[in-house]
Design a protein around this motif. Structure first.
Motif, mmCIF file in Angstrom:
data_model
loop_
_atom_site.group_PDB
_atom_site.id
_atom_site.type_symbol
_atom_site.label_atom_id
_atom_site.label_comp_id
_atom_site.label_asym_id
_atom_site.label_seq_id
_atom_site.Cartn_x
_atom_site.Cartn_y
_atom_site.Cartn_z
ATOM 1 N N ILE A 58 -7.863 -8.852 2.680
ATOM 2 C CA ILE A 58 -7.946 -7.483 2.162
ATOM 3 C C ILE A 58 -6.711 -7.223 1.314
ATOM 4 N N LYS A 59 -6.917 -6.656 0.128
ATOM 5 C CA LYS A 59 -5.788 -6.243 -0.711
ATOM 6 C C LYS A 59 -5.500 -4.766 -0.467
ATOM 7 N N HIS A 60 -4.227 -4.467 -0.258
ATOM 8 C CA HIS A 60 -3.818 -3.094 0.028
ATOM 9 C C HIS A 60 -3.098 -2.500 -1.181
ATOM 10 N N SER A 61 -3.019 -1.167 -1.194
ATOM 11 C CA SER A 61 -2.499 -0.485 -2.395
ATOM 12 C C SER A 61 -1.020 -0.773 -2.646
ATOM 13 N N TYR A 73 -15.149 -7.353 -2.669
ATOM 14 C CA TYR A 73 -14.904 -6.092 -3.389
ATOM 15 C C TYR A 73 -15.332 -4.848 -2.627
ATOM 16 N N ASP A 74 -15.842 -4.974 -1.412
ATOM 17 C CA ASP A 74 -16.087 -3.778 -0.588
ATOM 18 C C ASP A 74 -14.760 -3.083 -0.336
ATOM 19 N N LYS A 75 -14.802 -1.760 -0.274
ATOM 20 C CA LYS A 75 -13.628 -0.992 0.133
ATOM 21 C C LYS A 75 -13.761 -0.741 1.636
ATOM 22 N N VAL A 76 -12.696 -0.951 2.368
ATOM 23 C CA VAL A 76 -12.745 -0.745 3.812
ATOM 24 C C VAL A 76 -11.667 0.255 4.231
ATOM 25 N N GLN A 77 -11.983 0.967 5.293
ATOM 26 C CA GLN A 77 -11.046 1.936 5.862
ATOM 27 C C GLN A 77 -10.293 1.291 7.019
ATOM 28 N N VAL A 78 -9.154 1.848 7.353
ATOM 29 C CA VAL A 78 -8.400 1.340 8.493
ATOM 30 C C VAL A 78 -9.253 1.493 9.764
ATOM 31 N N GLU A 117 -6.363 0.350 5.034
ATOM 32 C CA GLU A 117 -7.448 0.430 4.059
ATOM 33 C C GLU A 117 -7.150 -0.464 2.863
ATOM 34 N N GLY A 118 -8.235 -0.888 2.212
ATOM 35 C CA GLY A 118 -8.043 -1.765 1.068
ATOM 36 C C GLY A 118 -9.364 -2.270 0.545
ATOM 37 N N VAL A 119 -9.278 -3.324 -0.262
ATOM 38 C CA VAL A 119 -10.455 -3.917 -0.904
ATOM 39 C C VAL A 119 -10.567 -5.381 -0.469
ATOM 40 N N ILE A 120 -11.770 -5.784 -0.113
ATOM 41 C CA ILE A 120 -12.006 -7.162 0.318
ATOM 42 C C ILE A 120 -11.853 -8.105 -0.875
ATOM 43 N N THR A 121 -11.015 -9.126 -0.712
ATOM 44 C CA THR A 121 -10.800 -10.058 -1.822
ATOM 45 C C THR A 121 -11.256 -11.485 -1.509
ATOM 46 N N VAL A 136 0.106 -10.876 7.142
ATOM 47 C CA VAL A 136 0.246 -10.085 5.931
ATOM 48 C C VAL A 136 1.016 -10.955 4.960
ATOM 49 N N PHE A 137 0.555 -11.012 3.725
ATOM 50 C CA PHE A 137 1.201 -11.906 2.764
ATOM 51 C C PHE A 137 1.239 -11.291 1.379
ATOM 52 N N ILE A 138 2.088 -11.865 0.562
ATOM 53 C CA ILE A 138 2.120 -11.558 -0.867
ATOM 54 C C ILE A 138 1.906 -12.866 -1.626
ATOM 55 N N PHE A 139 1.309 -12.752 -2.782
ATOM 56 C CA PHE A 139 1.124 -13.944 -3.610
ATOM 57 C C PHE A 139 2.410 -14.268 -4.369
#
Ligand SMILES: [Zn+2]
Length: 152
Positions: free
Chosen positions: A78-81, A101-106, A50-54, A128-131
């Motif tokens: 997608i950004k995850h918590s 900015y949509d929130k999506v579920q797994v 789950e997360g937010v579309i970026t 999967v990445f980090i900035f």
């Protein structure tokens, strides 16, 4: 470093043909931990956590087995918590189900497998990445994720 994160397979298991970490010549350097999920054109692409579309790009309709197509890949991030991001590439033209900015579920369907960008066969490129800075094109590092091969 051992992966501490947990993501689900971003393709329905019954559609997945195989997982390929090594064959793409593009999986080097920053992209070393990217994973290709080989699946037919049109296969649903699922949020791996789950997360937010970026980021959403789905306006390209070209691609092929040539680096000249690199920048024509449709993709979603997608950004995850936990501060990590997941990215889904080669999506089909106008197949996105989500907006910025949509929130999506797994497990939610976010788009469909396509052939856009630098790609040699229909598949989902997943990373999967980090900035490491502020530029989405250059300032990132892919990170190791959980062992998908063990859970299929
Ligand atoms: Zn790939």
């Amino acid at each position: 470093m051992k992966a501490k994160n947990s993501y689900t397979i971003p393709i329905p298991k019954e559609m997945l043909q195989r997982i390929d970490r090594m064959s793409s010549p593009a999986h080097v350097g920053k992209l070393q931990h990217a994973i290709d999920f080989i699946a037919p054109l049109g296969t649903p692409v699922l949020a791996a956590a789950e997360g937010v579309i970026t980021y959403v790009k789905d306006d390209s309709n070209i691609g092929g087995p040539d680096p000249a197509y690199w920048s024509y890949s449709n993709f979603i991030t997608i950004k995850h918590s936990n501060g990590e991001f997941s990215r889904y590439d080669h999506l089909d033209f106008k197949s996105s189900n989500v907006r910025l900015y949509d929130k999506v579920q797994v497990g939610e369907t976010i788009a469909r497998v396509g052939l856009t960008g630098y790609t040699y066969l229909p598949h989902l490129h997943f990373q999967v990445f980090i900035f490491t800075g502020y530029n989405i094109w250059t300032d990132f590092e892919t990170i190791e994720v959980n062992d998908f091969e063990r859970i299929i």
